[in-house]
Motif scaffolding. Structure first.
Motif: not given
Length: 109
Positions: A65-68, A92-102, A105-108
């Motif tokens: 369950h870790d981020h890629p 539109l279908f953003h998943n904060s666990h799997l989809n990174a922003l530019p 990741y959001e929680d890092h």
């Protein structure tokens, strides 16, 4: 010529009559076909679905369950203009666990 016409009509009647006899003979075996499909459903299809469900469940138990790993490639996550929803940075279908922003990741952050 008339003999040929009578012969072709007789031939057509015999062929079409044979087809209807075959179709009506096949209709009498309908109960056997239904029984076969019922057995296939209960003995093959439902156990097959159960095995697939168990396989999926067991693979989910061993899944990490870790981020890629985030690698900031320049050609990925390009934002030439803002999205028309939310903060404009998330798809539109953003998943904060799997989809990174530019920028990661959001929680890092």
């Amino acid at each position: 010529m008339a003999a040929f016409g009578r012969f072709s009509q007789t031939l057509l009647r015999s062929v079409s009559g044979a087809q209807t006899r075959q179709l009506s003979a096949a209709a009498t075996h309908g109960e056997q076909g239904g029984k076969t499909w019922k057995l296939l459903t209960f003995l093959v299809a439902l156990p097959g679905v159960g095995v697939c469900m168990m396989n999926t469940f067991l693979k989910a138990q061993h899944h990490s369950h870790d981020h890629p790993e985030f690698i900031p490639y320049t050609h990925l996550r390009i934002r030439s203009k803002r999205f028309p929803w939310g903060d404009g940075n998330k798809t539109l279908f953003h998943n904060s666990h799997l989809n990174a922003l530019p920028d990661g990741y959001e929680d890092h952050k």
